[in-house]
Design an enzyme around this catalytic site. Structure first.
Site, mmCIF file in Angstrom:
data_model
loop_
_atom_site.group_PDB
_atom_site.id
_atom_site.type_symbol
_atom_site.label_atom_id
_atom_site.label_comp_id
_atom_site.label_asym_id
_atom_site.label_seq_id
_atom_site.Cartn_x
_atom_site.Cartn_y
_atom_site.Cartn_z
ATOM 1 N N ASP A 151 -0.123 5.071 0.886
ATOM 2 C CA ASP A 151 -0.345 6.056 1.954
ATOM 3 C C ASP A 151 -0.376 5.378 3.331
ATOM 4 O OD1 ASP A 151 -0.592 8.120 0.031
ATOM 5 O OD2 ASP A 151 -2.704 7.628 -0.256
ATOM 6 N N CYS B 58 -11.639 -2.997 -8.332
ATOM 7 C CA CYS B 58 -10.240 -2.765 -7.976
ATOM 8 C C CYS B 58 -10.066 -2.095 -6.620
ATOM 9 C CB CYS B 58 -9.513 -1.975 -9.067
ATOM 10 S SG CYS B 58 -10.404 -0.668 -9.912
ATOM 11 N N ASP C 178 0.868 -1.168 0.000
ATOM 12 C CA ASP C 178 0.000 0.000 0.000
ATOM 13 C C ASP C 178 0.913 1.229 0.000
ATOM 14 O OD1 ASP C 178 -2.339 1.609 0.357
ATOM 15 O OD2 ASP C 178 -1.901 1.698 2.507
#
Ligand SMILES: [Mg+2]
Ligand SMILES: [Zn+2]
Length: 178
Positions: free
Chosen positions: A9, A99, A7
Protein backbone atom coordinates in the site's frame (compact mmCIF):
# COMPACT_ATOMS: atom_id res chain seq x y z
CA UNK A 1 19.84 -14.04 -6.93
CA UNK A 2 18.52 -10.51 -7.37
CA UNK A 3 15.58 -10.05 -5.04
CA UNK A 4 13.64 -6.98 -3.98
CA UNK A 5 11.14 -6.65 -1.16
CA UNK A 6 8.28 -4.24 -1.70
CA UNK A 7 5.69 -2.80 0.61
CA UNK A 8 2.26 -2.88 -1.03
CA UNK A 9 0.00 0.00 0.00
CA UNK A 10 1.37 3.39 -1.04
CA UNK A 11 4.10 1.76 -3.16
CA UNK A 12 2.23 -0.40 -5.67
CA UNK A 13 -1.33 0.82 -5.12
CA UNK A 14 -3.05 3.87 -3.68
CA UNK A 15 -3.25 3.63 0.10
CA UNK A 16 -6.34 4.56 2.07
CA UNK A 17 -6.70 5.62 5.71
CA UNK A 18 -9.89 3.53 5.61
CA UNK A 19 -7.86 0.48 4.43
CA UNK A 20 -7.99 -1.28 1.09
CA UNK A 21 -10.83 -3.70 1.79
CA UNK A 22 -11.89 -5.10 -1.59
CA UNK A 23 -10.54 -5.74 -5.07
CA UNK A 24 -12.46 -2.65 -6.27
CA UNK A 25 -10.61 -0.50 -3.73
CA UNK A 26 -7.24 -1.80 -4.92
CA UNK A 27 -6.05 0.61 -7.61
CA UNK A 28 -2.49 0.55 -8.94
CA UNK A 29 -0.39 3.71 -8.78
CA UNK A 30 0.65 5.02 -12.21
CA UNK A 31 3.66 3.10 -13.51
CA UNK A 32 4.02 0.75 -10.55
CA UNK A 33 2.97 -2.43 -12.33
CA UNK A 34 5.18 -1.58 -15.30
CA UNK A 35 8.05 -1.10 -12.84
CA UNK A 36 7.47 -4.56 -11.37
CA UNK A 37 7.35 -5.98 -14.89
CA UNK A 38 10.73 -4.39 -15.66
CA UNK A 39 12.18 -6.11 -12.60
CA UNK A 40 10.64 -9.45 -13.56
CA UNK A 41 11.94 -9.16 -17.10
CA UNK A 42 15.41 -8.35 -15.78
CA UNK A 43 15.37 -11.56 -13.75
CA UNK A 44 14.62 -10.13 -10.34
CA UNK A 45 12.49 -11.92 -7.79
CA UNK A 46 9.81 -9.55 -6.52
CA UNK A 47 8.53 -10.29 -3.02
CA UNK A 48 5.92 -8.34 -1.07
CA UNK A 49 5.98 -7.79 2.68
CA UNK A 50 2.79 -6.10 3.79
CA UNK A 51 1.13 -5.31 7.11
CA UNK A 52 -2.55 -6.20 6.77
CA UNK A 53 -4.01 -5.45 10.18
CA UNK A 54 -7.40 -5.10 8.50
CA UNK A 55 -7.56 -8.88 8.95
CA UNK A 56 -7.18 -8.61 12.75
CA UNK A 57 -9.58 -5.68 12.76
CA UNK A 58 -12.20 -7.76 10.94
CA UNK A 59 -12.38 -5.33 8.04
CA UNK A 60 -11.89 -8.06 5.43
CA UNK A 61 -11.30 -11.79 5.25
CA UNK A 62 -8.30 -13.72 3.99
CA UNK A 63 -10.45 -14.75 1.02
CA UNK A 64 -11.00 -11.11 0.13
CA UNK A 65 -7.29 -10.39 0.57
CA UNK A 66 -6.53 -13.28 -1.79
CA UNK A 67 -9.00 -11.80 -4.30
CA UNK A 68 -7.24 -8.43 -4.04
CA UNK A 69 -3.91 -10.09 -4.76
CA UNK A 70 -5.43 -12.07 -7.61
CA UNK A 71 -6.47 -8.75 -9.18
CA UNK A 72 -2.94 -7.40 -8.79
CA UNK A 73 -1.44 -10.52 -10.40
CA UNK A 74 -4.03 -10.40 -13.18
CA UNK A 75 -3.09 -6.82 -14.02
CA UNK A 76 0.62 -7.70 -13.95
CA UNK A 77 0.21 -10.65 -16.28
CA UNK A 78 -0.17 -8.82 -19.63
CA UNK A 79 2.76 -6.59 -18.69
CA UNK A 80 5.03 -9.57 -18.08
CA UNK A 81 5.27 -8.82 -14.38
CA UNK A 82 5.28 -11.39 -11.64
CA UNK A 83 5.13 -11.27 -7.86
CA UNK A 84 7.09 -14.26 -6.61
CA UNK A 85 5.68 -14.31 -3.09
CA UNK A 86 3.51 -12.30 -0.75
CA UNK A 87 4.36 -12.27 2.94
CA UNK A 88 1.78 -10.62 5.14
CA UNK A 89 1.26 -9.79 8.78
CA UNK A 90 -2.39 -10.40 9.66
CA UNK A 91 -2.01 -9.10 13.22
CA UNK A 92 -3.04 -5.89 14.92
CA UNK A 93 -0.71 -3.33 16.52
CA UNK A 94 -1.31 -4.72 20.01
CA UNK A 95 -0.88 -8.41 19.19
CA UNK A 96 2.85 -8.40 19.96
CA UNK A 97 3.79 -10.44 16.89
CA UNK A 98 7.24 -10.53 15.34
CA UNK A 99 6.03 -9.97 11.77
CA UNK A 100 4.32 -6.57 11.86
CA UNK A 101 6.66 -3.91 10.51
CA UNK A 102 8.71 -2.14 11.97
CA UNK A 103 9.65 -5.61 13.28
CA UNK A 104 11.89 -7.39 10.75
CA UNK A 105 10.20 -10.81 11.08
CA UNK A 106 8.80 -10.95 7.54
CA UNK A 107 12.15 -9.95 6.08
CA UNK A 108 13.93 -12.71 8.00
CA UNK A 109 11.31 -15.18 6.80
CA UNK A 110 11.92 -14.08 3.21
CA UNK A 111 15.69 -14.47 3.66
CA UNK A 112 15.15 -17.99 4.98
CA UNK A 113 12.72 -19.05 2.25
CA UNK A 114 14.71 -17.60 -0.65
CA UNK A 115 18.14 -18.20 0.90
CA UNK A 116 19.34 -14.65 0.26
CA UNK A 117 21.79 -12.39 2.05
CA UNK A 118 19.65 -9.49 3.25
CA UNK A 119 22.55 -7.04 3.01
CA UNK A 120 22.15 -7.37 -0.77
CA UNK A 121 18.38 -6.89 -0.71
CA UNK A 122 16.65 -3.53 -1.17
CA UNK A 123 13.37 -2.87 0.64
CA UNK A 124 11.04 -0.26 -0.86
CA UNK A 125 8.40 1.38 1.31
CA UNK A 126 6.48 4.59 1.90
CA UNK A 127 6.28 4.55 5.71
CA UNK A 128 8.88 4.84 8.45
CA UNK A 129 8.08 1.33 9.68
CA UNK A 130 9.11 -0.11 6.31
CA UNK A 131 12.47 1.63 6.53
CA UNK A 132 12.92 0.66 10.18
CA UNK A 133 12.20 -2.99 9.39
CA UNK A 134 14.67 -2.81 6.51
CA UNK A 135 17.35 -1.27 8.72
CA UNK A 136 16.73 -3.80 11.51
CA UNK A 137 17.18 -6.66 9.04
CA UNK A 138 20.29 -5.15 7.46
CA UNK A 139 18.58 -4.49 4.11
CA UNK A 140 18.98 -1.38 1.98
CA UNK A 141 16.04 0.98 2.75
CA UNK A 142 14.41 2.87 -0.12
CA UNK A 143 11.72 5.46 0.48
CA UNK A 144 9.25 6.35 -2.26
CA UNK A 145 7.27 9.59 -2.03
CA UNK A 146 3.98 8.04 -3.08
CA UNK A 147 1.45 7.01 -0.41
CA UNK A 148 2.70 8.22 2.98
CA UNK A 149 6.12 8.90 1.54
CA UNK A 150 6.15 12.69 1.52
CA UNK A 151 4.86 12.79 5.09
CA UNK A 152 7.45 10.21 6.10
CA UNK A 153 10.25 12.27 4.61
CA UNK A 154 9.09 15.49 6.27
CA UNK A 155 8.18 14.18 9.71
CA UNK A 156 10.92 11.69 10.49
CA UNK A 157 14.65 11.17 10.62
CA UNK A 158 15.19 8.36 8.15
CA UNK A 159 17.44 5.39 8.99
CA UNK A 160 21.04 5.99 7.87
CA UNK A 161 21.64 5.12 4.25
CA UNK A 162 18.01 5.46 3.19
CA UNK A 163 17.71 6.24 -0.51
CA UNK A 164 14.80 8.37 -1.71
CA UNK A 165 13.01 8.25 -5.08
CA UNK A 166 9.73 9.75 -6.24
CA UNK A 167 8.02 6.53 -7.31
CA UNK A 168 8.64 2.81 -7.65
CA UNK A 169 9.23 3.42 -11.34
CA UNK A 170 12.03 5.86 -10.44
CA UNK A 171 13.57 3.33 -8.06
CA UNK A 172 13.63 0.71 -10.79
CA UNK A 173 15.06 3.26 -13.22
CA UNK A 174 17.92 3.84 -10.75
CA UNK A 175 18.67 0.12 -10.70
CA UNK A 176 18.17 -0.84 -14.30
CA UNK A 177 18.71 2.40 -16.21
CA UNK A 178 16.93 3.20 -19.41
MG1 LIG B 1 2.79 1.40 2.75
ZN1 LIG C 1 2.23 -10.14 12.61
Amino acid sequence: MKLVILDRDGVINYDSPAFVKSPDEWVALPGSLEAIARLSQAGWRVVLATNQSGLARGLFSIETLNAIHAKMRQELLPLGGHVDAIFLCPHGPDDGCDCRKPKPGMLHEIAYRFDVDLSQVPVVGDSLRDLEAAAAAGCQPWLVLTGNGQKTQQAHTLPPGTQVAATLADVVECWLGS
